[in-house]
Structure formats: C-alpha cells, structure tokens
Design an enzyme around this catalytic site. Structure first.
Site, PDB file in Angstrom:
ATOM      1  N   GLY A   1      43.618  43.382  40.955  1.00  0.00           N
ATOM      2  CA  GLY A   1      44.929  42.209  40.775  1.00  0.00           C
ATOM      3  C   GLY A   1      43.920  40.568  40.796  1.00  0.00           C
ATOM      4  O   GLY A   1      44.698  39.735  40.057  1.00  0.00           O
TER       5      GLY A   1
ATOM      6  N   GLY B   1      40.913  39.734  40.458  1.00  0.00           N
ATOM      7  CA  GLY B   1      39.961  38.991  39.155  1.00  0.00           C
ATOM      8  C   GLY B   1      38.670  39.249  39.044  1.00  0.00           C
ATOM      9  O   GLY B   1      37.611  38.839  38.154  1.00  0.00           O
TER      10      GLY B   1
ATOM     11  N   ARG C   1      43.651  53.161  30.500  1.00  0.00           N
ATOM     12  CA  ARG C   1      44.468  51.931  30.438  1.00  0.00           C
ATOM     13  C   ARG C   1      44.222  51.281  28.597  1.00  0.00           C
ATOM     14  O   ARG C   1      43.199  51.718  28.096  1.00  0.00           O
ATOM     15  CB  ARG C   1      44.147  50.746  30.428  1.00  0.00           C
TER      16      ARG C   1
ATOM     17  N   ARG D   1      49.369  40.966  34.110  1.00  0.00           N
ATOM     18  CA  ARG D   1      48.380  41.785  33.170  1.00  0.00           C
ATOM     19  C   ARG D   1      49.153  43.406  32.625  1.00  0.00           C
ATOM     20  O   ARG D   1      48.622  43.201  31.629  1.00  0.00           O
ATOM     21  CB  ARG D   1      47.707  42.217  34.428  1.00  0.00           C
TER      22      ARG D   1
ATOM     23  N   ARG E   1      49.663  49.327  44.915  1.00  0.00           N
ATOM     24  CA  ARG E   1      48.620  48.527  45.129  1.00  0.00           C
ATOM     25  C   ARG E   1      48.499  46.986  45.797  1.00  0.00           C
ATOM     26  O   ARG E   1      47.856  46.561  46.475  1.00  0.00           O
ATOM     27  CB  ARG E   1      48.270  48.007  43.466  1.00  0.00           C
TER      28      ARG E   1
HETATM   29  N1  LIG Z   1      34.819  53.519  45.372  1.00  0.00           N
HETATM   30  C1  LIG Z   1      35.045  52.978  45.345  1.00  0.00           C
HETATM   31  N2  LIG Z   1      36.071  51.949  44.415  1.00  0.00           N
HETATM   32  C2  LIG Z   1      36.179  51.897  42.743  1.00  0.00           C
HETATM   33  C3  LIG Z   1      35.299  52.590  42.134  1.00  0.00           C
HETATM   34  N3  LIG Z   1      35.490  52.060  40.874  1.00  0.00           N
HETATM   35  C4  LIG Z   1      36.866  50.715  41.004  1.00  0.00           C
HETATM   36  N4  LIG Z   1      36.856  51.102  42.199  1.00  0.00           N
HETATM   37  C5  LIG Z   1      38.006  50.351  42.731  1.00  0.00           C
HETATM   38  O1  LIG Z   1      38.842  50.679  42.620  1.00  0.00           O
HETATM   39  C6  LIG Z   1      39.820  50.265  42.346  1.00  0.00           C
HETATM   40  C7  LIG Z   1      41.177  50.918  41.596  1.00  0.00           C
HETATM   41  O2  LIG Z   1      40.345  50.124  40.148  1.00  0.00           O
HETATM   42  P1  LIG Z   1      41.743  50.145  38.869  1.00  0.00           P
HETATM   43  O3  LIG Z   1      41.833  51.489  38.380  1.00  0.00           O
HETATM   44  O4  LIG Z   1      40.412  49.757  38.019  1.00  0.00           O
HETATM   45  O5  LIG Z   1      42.401  48.900  38.771  1.00  0.00           O
HETATM   46  P2  LIG Z   1      42.570  47.114  38.750  1.00  0.00           P
HETATM   47  O6  LIG Z   1      41.213  47.441  40.263  1.00  0.00           O
HETATM   48  O7  LIG Z   1      43.373  46.737  39.539  1.00  0.00           O
HETATM   49  O8  LIG Z   1      41.207  47.025  38.060  1.00  0.00           O
HETATM   50  C8  LIG Z   1      39.618  48.706  42.588  1.00  0.00           C
HETATM   51  O9  LIG Z   1      39.623  47.957  43.615  1.00  0.00           O
HETATM   52  C9  LIG Z   1      38.329  49.065  42.244  1.00  0.00           C
HETATM   53  O10 LIG Z   1      37.385  48.303  42.819  1.00  0.00           O
HETATM   54  C10 LIG Z   1      34.357  53.507  42.419  1.00  0.00           C
HETATM   55  O11 LIG Z   1      33.010  53.656  41.650  1.00  0.00           O
HETATM   56  N5  LIG Z   1      33.992  53.452  43.725  1.00  0.00           N
HETATM   57  N1  LIG Z   2      42.074  32.636  38.534  1.00  0.00           N
HETATM   58  C1  LIG Z   2      42.510  33.159  37.844  1.00  0.00           C
HETATM   59  N2  LIG Z   2      43.567  32.957  37.387  1.00  0.00           N
HETATM   60  C2  LIG Z   2      44.530  33.305  37.552  1.00  0.00           C
HETATM   61  N3  LIG Z   2      44.386  34.528  36.656  1.00  0.00           N
HETATM   62  C3  LIG Z   2      43.687  35.218  35.987  1.00  0.00           C
HETATM   63  C4  LIG Z   2      42.728  34.718  37.986  1.00  0.00           C
HETATM   64  N4  LIG Z   2      41.571  35.550  37.543  1.00  0.00           N
HETATM   65  C5  LIG Z   2      42.672  36.348  36.763  1.00  0.00           C
HETATM   66  N5  LIG Z   2      43.353  35.980  36.594  1.00  0.00           N
HETATM   67  C6  LIG Z   2      44.356  36.932  35.568  1.00  0.00           C
HETATM   68  O1  LIG Z   2      44.737  38.103  36.722  1.00  0.00           O
HETATM   69  C7  LIG Z   2      45.282  39.643  36.131  1.00  0.00           C
HETATM   70  C8  LIG Z   2      43.660  40.020  36.663  1.00  0.00           C
HETATM   71  O2  LIG Z   2      42.796  40.078  37.302  1.00  0.00           O
HETATM   72  P1  LIG Z   2      42.186  41.430  36.702  1.00  0.00           P
HETATM   73  O3  LIG Z   2      40.007  41.223  36.261  1.00  0.00           O
HETATM   74  O4  LIG Z   2      42.694  42.275  35.747  1.00  0.00           O
HETATM   75  O5  LIG Z   2      41.404  41.832  38.023  1.00  0.00           O
HETATM   76  P2  LIG Z   2      41.417  42.938  39.047  1.00  0.00           P
HETATM   77  O6  LIG Z   2      39.787  43.401  37.839  1.00  0.00           O
HETATM   78  O7  LIG Z   2      40.371  42.184  40.621  1.00  0.00           O
HETATM   79  O8  LIG Z   2      41.970  44.182  38.874  1.00  0.00           O
HETATM   80  C9  LIG Z   2      44.212  39.540  34.969  1.00  0.00           C
HETATM   81  O9  LIG Z   2      45.175  39.410  33.512  1.00  0.00           O
HETATM   82  C10 LIG Z   2      42.906  38.350  34.316  1.00  0.00           C
HETATM   83  O10 LIG Z   2      42.811  37.289  32.978  1.00  0.00           O
END
Ligand SMILES: Nc1nc2c(ncn2[C@@H]2O[C@H](COP(=O)(O)OP(=O)(O)O)[C@@H](O)[C@H]2O)c(=O)[nH]1
Ligand SMILES: Nc1ncnc2c1ncn2[C@@H]1O[C@H](COP(=O)(O)OP(=O)(O)O)[C@@H](O)[C@H]1O
Length: 401
Positions: free
Chosen positions: A145, A147, A175, A268, A279
């Site tokens: 979350g 970004g 998702r 999100r 998380r």
């Molecule tokens: N070690 C590892 N972490 C990963 C990989 N792909 C994604 N992640 C991490 O898994 C976590 C969860 O990812 P995701 O389910 O997409 O959720 P989000 O980070 O909330 O968008 C995040 O910290 C990602 O950086 C990977 O290939 N290896």
């Molecule tokens: N600087 C910011 N200020 C406010 N909202 C943000 C910012 N950066 C990202 N977001 C929002 O926060 C949420 C999580 O971002 P995301 O890119 O999905 O995070 P991550 O990949 O690290 O899990 C999304 O809805 C995104 O639009």
C-alpha cells in the site's frame, strides 16, 4: 548418466589443448576445465532444439548430464567454444541472429557454485551475452500500500522503451484488474514449489501467507528486450537478491506515516479486512528491516506522489531525459556458421573460413570480453563485437588487436 566408450574418451583428450575446444563430433565442441571435459551440442537426439551439455569427468571416467540453469540457446549449424577465466565457456554460434550469437556456459562461477551446493548436484548455467553496457536491474521494496506499483507504473509509462517489469510468480489469487502474465504469473503452489526445487527461481519468499518469487526467466526476458529490469519484491526477496550474484540497485519506499499507509491500503479496496490487518502487521517488520541498513541503497518517502516520483527519477539519472527507443542494433554483424576462434588476452578473434567469406559480411571479427559484467542468473553484459576490415594489414595487423 553412463560410461563413456574408451575410444571416444581418447578422442576428447587428444583434441584439446590449453582449454580451447575443437570440433569433435558433428557440431559438438569439447572444452577441458581441470578434470572435467564439457561436451556442448551435437547430441544424437535430433528432437532437442537447444544446445545440450554433458560432462565427462576424467577422474571418475563418468559421463553425466548436469542440471542446466537459465534459458538454453537454440541449436545452430555450428558453434565454437573458448574457455574464459576457468569459470565460463564462451560459445560463439554461427548462422544465428546477431543478438543471439554469443552465449556463456558458466561452469564454476559464484552462482554455479552456490547452486551446486544448494541443489546437491552437478550444475551449469547459461547466460546470454549482451552487447554494450546494459544498466543494472532496480529492486523496489516497501510495505503493502505504500505506492510501489503506482511509482513503477508511472516510470514504465513515461519510459516504455527503457524499463521492463520482472513478472513474478505468486500463489495468491488475481485481483479484479490483474492479468496473468502481465502483473503476475498466477500459479499453483505445487507447481511453483517444483520449479523452485529445479533451480528456476532467482529468489522466493512467503509474503502475507502466499508464495512469491522471481524466476530467472522473468529477469532474462527483460534484458533480452534491451530494457532495464524493475523488480517489485518484498524485503526478504531484496535480501536474497542482495546476497545473490545479480548486481542491482535497491530502493526502499516508506510511507509518510503508518496511518497514511493504512488509509491507502483501505482506499485501494483490493483486500479483505483480515488481509489488510495481516499486511499492516507485516508492514511494521518490513519498515524496521527496510530502514535498518545493509540491504537498500536508497530510501524514498512517498508522501506527495509527484515529488516522490521526481526523486526516483533523479536517483535513476533520468532527470531531464526524454524517453528514447532502445539502442539501435543495426550495426550488428552476421557471423558465419563455419569459423574458427582464437583468444588473445581478453579479445577473441573470430575468423571466417575461406569457403564462407563470400557469405559473411566480413572476414575477421573481434569480440572484446575485457569488460564483462553480470552473468547467470541473467545476462552477461559488456560484450563488444565488431568486424575488422579484411586482412589488409596482414598478420601484423591482427597482432595489434
Ligand atoms: N520476494 C518476493 N516478493 C514479491 C514478489 N512479487 C511481489 N512481491 C512482494 O509481495 C508483496 C505483496 O504483493 P501483492 O500481493 O502484489 O500486494 P501489494 O504489495 O499490496 O500490491 C509485496 O511486498 C511485493 O513487493 C517476488 O517475486 N518475490
Ligand atoms: N503518494 C501517494 N499519495 C496518496 N495515495 C497514493 C500515493 N501513492 C500511491 N497511492 C495510492 O495508494 C494505493 C496503494 O498504492 P500501490 O501502488 O497499489 O501500493 P503497493 O504496490 O506498494 O502495494 C493506491 O490506491 C494508490 O493509488
């Protein structure tokens, strides 16, 4: 695994000098590295479309098929092999597309030694040679979350020809807007576990109750497109990559506050309450580890999105840069199928046989391997291949190279 016929063994021994490989049977080359002879290509099995590898261990008299890591090169009509630095064999493929003619079979690099130990079997690894100076991959980590995805998407949108995303494997469910093969390779746990056991993964970790991992191929396909690879992985994964032989830049993204992180995660709207709680719990540990030093080269606070994006571009040296197309490969050369190679210091001379001269654009090519970087897992960067204009200067001219 099987015994090698005595005659064949004699052939191998008599044909090799100083680690240089000479043609032995068909399109097979043999290269001696200490007590092992590497037989590359030329298997009798016509069904294989890739170059195969066998190892003849001269101490034990056994011929074995090692575990081969990395993407294998496709078969070609002829290739040459030269041992470099006792740890990798350079394969020069003839009749191949210019961006597919140089490959390295790593036989005793740090990566191969690590894998040999962890997989408890004989291991070799392929790494394709890339001309010029490809830039180091970028590892981006940070709590869920914060970004990361948003920042990476902005970078890829502004510089589509410069950056490529390493598509991870995960056992979590997609998702709503996520596409298989684009955001992730969504995979069954058993399939992923088997692939991990087979040495297909650069790193993997259990994150928020699911398995995530970066396959070697995911990183290689980006390099093959001539792009710089971006990995979005968790802190455990970043630590594994840091300990691996993949040279990368490590960036950790922090939220301005924990409350803001929670707000973004909720807004999100992609996780259940239970998943959000998990998380957020994990975020505490990740923030501690991410900021405690040792893994990350840079820490960015994602408060204002645009300001954070500008900082990211600045540290990647992209300030004021307008998106460019990938470097032109137009000046690349076609190597003939039949050629011989010789090595002078860190330069490999590729000499076209007289019969092939008409077909090849030039008679002599030089492959400079003095600035090699990277290697398996991933590509070997820093190769310089150029054609030399005929033998106008005779043998003296060649010596000066
Ligand atoms: N070690 C590892 N972490 C990963 C990989 N792909 C994604 N992640 C991490 O898994 C976590 C969860 O990812 P995701 O389910 O997409 O959720 P989000 O980070 O909330 O968008 C995040 O910290 C990602 O950086 C990977 O290939 N290896
Ligand atoms: N600087 C910011 N200020 C406010 N909202 C943000 C910012 N950066 C990202 N977001 C929002 O926060 C949420 C999580 O971002 P995301 O890119 O999905 O995070 P991550 O990949 O690290 O899990 C999304 O809805 C995104 O639009």
């Amino acid at each position: 695994m099987g015994e090698a016929p005595a005659l064949f063994v004699e052939d191998l021994l008599s044909e090799n000098t100083n680690g240089f490989a000479l043609k032995s049977k068909g399109s097979q080359t043999t290269t001696i590295v200490s007590d092992k002879t590497y037989l590359i290509g030329g298997t009798d099995d016509e069904s294989t479309s890739t170059i195969e590898v066998q190892i003849f261990n001269r101490s034990t008299g056994q011929l074995i098929v090692p575990k081969v890591l990395g993407t294998k090169p496709k078969q070609c009509k002829g290739h040459s092999a030269v041992l470099l630095n006792e740890d990798r064999i350079l394969i020069v493929k003839g009749d191949s597309s210019p961006d597919d003619c140089t490959w390295f079979l790593e036989v005793d690099t740090k990566f191969v030694r690590q894998q040999r130990e962890s997989l408890e079997t004989e291991v070799v690894a392929w790494s394709k040679g890339i001309r010029g100076e490809a830039e180091k991959p970028i590892v981006i980590s940070g709590p869920s979350g914060v970004g990361k995805g948003t920042l990476i998407a902005k970078l890829m949108k502004e510089f589509p020809s410069m950056f490529g995303f390493s598509v991870s494997h995960t056992t979590r469910a997609p998702r709503e807007k996520e596409k298989d093969g684009v955001h992730y390779h969504f995979t069954d746990r058993s399939v992923m576990e088997k692939a991990i056991k087979d040495g297909k993964f650069l790193e993997f970790a259990a994150v928020h109750g699911n398995l995530y991992g970066t396959s070697i191929e995911a990183v290689e396909v980006v390099a093959d497109e001539g792009k710089r690879c971006i990995l979005d992985i968790d802190v455990q994964g970043a630590r594994s990559v840091r300990a691996s032989t993949l040279e990368a830049i490590f960036i950790f993204i922090c939220p301005p506050s924990f409350d803001e992180l929670e707000k973004r995660l909720r807004e999100r709207g992609t996780e259940t309450e239970e998943q959000i709680q998990k998380r957020l719990r994990n975020a505490k540990t990740e923030l501690e580890q991410g900021q405690s030093g040792g893994i990350f080269d840079h820490i960015l606070v994602n408060n204002d999105l645009e300001a954070c994006y500008e900082s990211l571009k600045k540290l990647l040296g992209l300030e004021g840069i307008v998106s460019t197309t990938p470097k032109s490969l137009s000046e690349l050369v076609d190597l003939p199928a039949v050629h011989s190679v010789s090595k002078i210091d860190q330069k490999i001379l590729i000499i076209c046989r007289p019969a092939e001269v008409d077909k090849a654009s030039k008679q002599l090519f030089v492959l400079d391997v003095s600035a090699l970087k990277g290697g398996a897992p991933g590509r070997t960067r820093g190769l310089n291949l150029y054609a030399v204009d005929t033998f106008a200067n005779g043998v003296d001219g060649m010596k000066q190279l």
